[in-house]
Design an enzyme around this catalytic site. Sequence first.
Site, PDB file in Angstrom:
ATOM      1  N   GLY A   1       0.808  -1.220   0.000  1.00 53.86           N
ATOM      2  CA  GLY A   1       0.000   0.000   0.000  1.00 53.86           C
ATOM      3  C   GLY A   1       0.838   1.265   0.000  1.00 53.86           C
ATOM      4  CG  LEU A   2       4.230   1.578   1.835  1.00 56.01           C
ATOM      5  CD1 LEU A   2       5.601   1.215   2.394  1.00 56.01           C
ATOM      6  CD2 LEU A   2       3.614   2.708   2.671  1.00 56.01           C
TER       7      LEU A   2
ATOM      8  CB  SER B   1       5.781  -0.585  -4.763  1.00 60.14           C
ATOM      9  OG  SER B   1       4.726  -1.510  -4.886  1.00 60.14           O
TER      10      SER B   1
ATOM     11  CG  ASP C   1      -1.097   5.073  -5.135  1.00 58.84           C
ATOM     12  OD1 ASP C   1      -1.765   5.744  -4.344  1.00 58.84           O
ATOM     13  OD2 ASP C   1      -0.906   3.846  -4.993  1.00 58.84           O
TER      14      ASP C   1
END
Length: 327
Positions: A115-116, A118, A163
Amino acid sequence: MVTSSAPGKVYLFGEHAVVYGEPAVPCAIERRARVTATEREAGLRIHAEDLTLDGYTVEYTGTEGDHPDIDVSDSLVEAGIGYIQAAVEQARDAADRPDAGFEIVVESDIPLGAGLGSSAAVVVAAIDAATRELGVELTPEEIADRAYQVEYEVQDGQASRADTFCSAMGGAVRVEGDDCRRIEGVDTLPFVIGYDGGAGDTGKLVAGVRELRAEYNFAADTVTAIGDIVREGEAVLGTSDHEALGELMDFNHGLLSALGVSSRSLDAMVWAARDAGALGAKLTGAGGGGCIVALDDSDETLTALRYTPGCAHAFRAELATDGVVQE
Ligand code: MEV
């Protein structure tokens, strides 16, 4: 040969509520994906190493259409390759060179599937490196837009702009529907991240919130209240009052918890961070498992998380003020 890098992200405020048109504030973090693009005669050759999952590494060398012989879930590997192929297509399109061949090397220090952001970071860095290699320089906004198209395509229309925009622009950003902009004047945010080594099912978690919201007015009000926290948080961000930011993060976590998207491990990490003196702590992303983000410029939270049962990995990651850059 061109190498570009782009950062991952955490949600300071607003995940889930952003699905219903409320604003959200994702922040770029100093954990980056690096992509090197070298033009070759034809085709696409991808080499990915250091795509570190908890405890093992994805190493892949192959050409378009190949399948790697490695022991990680097919969906993860196929998704990874799909993102890079689609990013290269965007670069070919931007440079009007539909037949350009590439050798692509990917390295990332952002945990995969946590959830970062990537995949967004890899796509943003890949588009930048591959277009520059073909002699074309896109603006970060153009890269964000093309990267969003890649995520939209690979994720079957399930992507938000958060994102990709955050990774391309860096810093703290504000996302409200398709309206994305950078929040100026935010230089430092001492983030500490705790990762339980797993991930929730985003589709199921989003569906769960949708059901609660349809069933109960107070759940719909909870979503609106998260939007209010975001609006308050935006105002506070400009003042560098980290104590007030932390208080709002705690509040945001409580409301996400009420909407059923926290988990035992996420709550354990949030409470370990608070007990250690963090100014605030909350889950980040879809929830159900994955990561928490805490605000603490001392070492206490990091140390506490490392001793917290259920926390597989803890690390410090300052706000990344640079988005995509050529290395
Ligand atoms: C997931 O990273 C963030 C959610 O808000 C879903 C989305 O915005 O697409 C839960």
